[in-house]
Design an enzyme around this catalytic site. Sequence first.
Site, short mmCIF file in Angstrom:
data_model
loop_
_atom_site.label_atom_id
_atom_site.label_comp_id
_atom_site.label_asym_id
_atom_site.label_seq_id
_atom_site.Cartn_x
_atom_site.Cartn_y
_atom_site.Cartn_z
CD GLU A 46 -2.73 1.18 2.54
OE1 GLU A 46 -3.78 1.86 2.53
OE2 GLU A 46 -2.35 0.53 3.52
CE LYS A 119 -7.68 1.44 3.45
NZ LYS A 119 -6.39 1.82 4.06
CB CYS A 156 -4.68 -1.50 4.03
SG CYS A 156 -3.76 -1.54 5.61
#
Length: 298
Positions: A46, A119, A156
Amino acid sequence: MTAQRTLTLGMIQHACSTDREANIRKSIEGIRDAAAQGAQLMVLQELHTGPYFCQIEDTDCFDLAEPIPGPSTERFGELARELGVVIVTSLFEKRAPGLYHNTAVVIEKDGSIAGRYRKMHIPDDPGYYEKFYFTPGDLGFTPIDTSVGRLGVLVCWDQWYPEAARMMALAGAQMLIYPTAIGWDPRDPEDERQRQREAWLTIQRAHAVANGLPVISVNRVGFEPDPGGHSPGALFWGSSFVAGPQGEWLARADEEKEQALTVSVDLHRSEMVRRIWPFLRDRRIDAYGDLTRRFRDG
């Protein structure tokens, strides 16, 4: 989309500094190393072009963002085309003035952009002040078709949510991929560090089992100080891994070392596993309506 049976993955795990060019060189060198070992799909960690800036809230950090397409997609696109590999990058996207995302971009072998994922789950915790920087994603949980398969790319904090993994699986993803930046507070005692790391490993292996899919998670390593000096910084725990569709370990990286780790994955195993563990068949979709509620208050 390919019908190949075996896919060789490359996981590029490295430390990051404030020197953007040095970070990019590390990513590129790792990709070249993995390609020399036969990897066809490269997964980067990331926000791999810089330090994890979300330890503080600072408007100057927005200057780190870039458009997509932009400099990074062009550079990694050239590399993908040169090596004939697919690359999963993770970038700080500037979508419009004042509008930013934490975005994974998949680059095809010919250097073109195969797709992107923004995300969806955005944390806001001490040392992880992401809500200050990132607008929640608006592209949904949609796999990205590539020449090496249909990739269920997440990022993540998404890795803690079984709903995200399930939605990707239901859309036909052949694997789940998580570029990651997660670490310890250096003040944490050893037993707490291990509990956190084991929880992180366990939840993602559970996604593999529940969905009958391989899971690829790539984290950074090294210590990064808090630029504001308000905390002891972050010690990233590495441990990048690939788990098979029954949660079995296929590859595990070191907790501290920079590595370009490769492993071959049998893409047909998901079919075999789902035949003996038919979780998708037995889902009671008629009884799950309350999952769209924040909490069942009564």
